[in-house]
Design a protein around this motif. Sequence first.
Motif, PDB file in Angstrom:
ATOM      1  N   ALA A  10      35.176  12.837 -60.716  1.00 52.47           N
ATOM      2  CA  ALA A  10      36.579  13.037 -61.087  1.00 52.47           C
ATOM      3  C   ALA A  10      36.875  12.439 -62.458  1.00 52.47           C
ATOM      4  O   ALA A  10      37.597  13.037 -63.274  1.00 52.47           O
ATOM      5  CB  ALA A  10      37.489  12.415 -60.030  1.00 52.47           C
ATOM      6  N   LYS A  11      36.309  11.261 -62.728  1.00 50.06           N
ATOM      7  CA  LYS A  11      36.512  10.619 -64.030  1.00 50.06           C
ATOM      8  C   LYS A  11      35.893  11.451 -65.149  1.00 50.06           C
ATOM      9  O   LYS A  11      36.503  11.629 -66.216  1.00 50.06           O
ATOM     10  CB  LYS A  11      35.898   9.227 -64.017  1.00 50.06           C
TER      11      LYS A  11
ATOM     12  N   ASP B 209      38.089  14.472 -65.761  1.00 42.90           N
ATOM     13  CA  ASP B 209      39.301  14.076 -66.489  1.00 42.90           C
ATOM     14  C   ASP B 209      38.999  13.845 -67.971  1.00 42.90           C
ATOM     15  O   ASP B 209      39.780  14.251 -68.849  1.00 42.90           O
ATOM     16  CB  ASP B 209      39.890  12.799 -65.888  1.00 42.90           C
TER      17      ASP B 209
ATOM     18  N   THR C  48      29.573   8.170 -51.142  1.00 44.65           N
ATOM     19  CA  THR C  48      30.178   9.475 -51.444  1.00 44.65           C
ATOM     20  C   THR C  48      31.462   9.304 -52.246  1.00 44.65           C
ATOM     21  O   THR C  48      31.719  10.032 -53.207  1.00 44.65           O
ATOM     22  CB  THR C  48      30.483  10.233 -50.145  1.00 44.65           C
ATOM     23  N   ALA C  49      32.268   8.321 -51.857  1.00 42.33           N
ATOM     24  CA  ALA C  49      33.524   8.076 -52.567  1.00 42.33           C
ATOM     25  C   ALA C  49      33.262   7.651 -54.008  1.00 42.33           C
ATOM     26  O   ALA C  49      33.974   8.069 -54.937  1.00 42.33           O
ATOM     27  CB  ALA C  49      34.325   6.991 -51.840  1.00 42.33           C
ATOM     28  N   ALA C  50      32.201   6.852 -54.206  1.00 42.91           N
ATOM     29  CA  ALA C  50      31.859   6.400 -55.560  1.00 42.91           C
ATOM     30  C   ALA C  50      31.432   7.579 -56.426  1.00 42.91           C
ATOM     31  O   ALA C  50      31.814   7.684 -57.596  1.00 42.91           O
ATOM     32  CB  ALA C  50      30.752   5.348 -55.490  1.00 42.91           C
TER      33      ALA C  50
ATOM     34  N   GLU D  30      32.250  10.769 -55.945  1.00 41.92           N
ATOM     35  CA  GLU D  30      33.429  11.604 -56.194  1.00 41.92           C
ATOM     36  C   GLU D  30      34.305  10.996 -57.280  1.00 41.92           C
ATOM     37  O   GLU D  30      34.878  11.718 -58.108  1.00 41.92           O
ATOM     38  CB  GLU D  30      34.220  11.776 -54.903  1.00 41.92           C
ATOM     39  N   GLU D  31      34.416   9.668 -57.279  1.00 44.62           N
ATOM     40  CA  GLU D  31      35.218   8.999 -58.304  1.00 44.62           C
ATOM     41  C   GLU D  31      34.613   9.188 -59.686  1.00 44.62           C
ATOM     42  O   GLU D  31      35.331   9.449 -60.659  1.00 44.62           O
ATOM     43  CB  GLU D  31      35.326   7.507 -57.974  1.00 44.62           C
ATOM     44  N   ARG D  32      33.264   9.074 -59.784  1.00 42.60           N
ATOM     45  CA  ARG D  32      32.599   9.262 -61.074  1.00 42.60           C
ATOM     46  C   ARG D  32      32.755  10.702 -61.556  1.00 42.60           C
ATOM     47  O   ARG D  32      32.993  10.946 -62.751  1.00 42.60           O
ATOM     48  CB  ARG D  32      31.114   8.903 -60.963  1.00 42.60           C
TER      49      ARG D  32
END
Length: 309
Positions: free
Chosen positions: A43-44, A47, A35-37, A39-41
Amino acid sequence: MSEGKFGVTWGAEEETTTTAAELEAAEASRTQASTAAIEERVAKAVDEAVEAVRPGLDKIPDPVEPAGEGALTPEEEERLRQCKDGIDLHDLAWVMAAKALDTMAVGRLFRTTPHKLEPERCYDTIEEWAEVEKGISVSKCNQWRAAWPIGEVLMARGYETNPGQIRELVPVKNAYSLNAAVAVYVLVADSVGADKVTAKRLEETRKLMPGNLQLEDDEDPEALAMTIKGVLLGELPASGAPAIPPAVKRAVDSRAIALADELNRGRIPRAQVQLHLLQAFADEKDPTVFNAVLKRMKDEEKAQKKRRK
């Protein structure tokens, strides 16, 4: 002892409980990491998307000498695209600024802002605020406030406009209506192509419009464009309505007299007859007049086609 679904040998109850808890914890950890991975993708990606549309002077390339004569190099093509994007941003930004000024003016949102040069008092007008705070002249402030509704409508219709074009349409808006100003742009765009509309062409069209031109305020831009075109081509009078031939006027007056006799009334004005005709034409429950007009127009088109042959 028995073999579990995870390939472990189950022994005492305490050992079984401990092993299951460890497996659940491991699975939860993997899920959390996944899930964190994600969310990071996400968010990137967000951005990057924000950065791509972010306006900024740093996105305009610095001036450099040509790479050579003839065709542009790929690097020059990219610089050209970036420069055009900057200019297009200006075309949108001025409408935004103009609308903001008008919103501030109508709501007097500047009324509690201390004057930059005279802090003991607040601004009295939007023109004063714009000139002192933003260096926008009084004339430009007024021009922008009058122009932004035209720009907003044209942009919503998919037209690419610029301040010079809209400036030429403001007199039309002031003299007639917002729809009339949009109609002039639509007329020119339909005549020469949307990509060939220029401020000069809009100015020339505007100046050709007769001073006694009459336009309906509530007509849509397409209908107004057709009316303006008809007037400019001499197919319609300045009133925008087709001229009624004298013979038809005499016939209408004669029928109006007959109508007055039937109603046992005095003379019925032609305008009153026209009003009743329009009401009967618009009556959806009784299409008699509508069908009669439709038939006459179809017959007229057939006759015109025969004459052209």
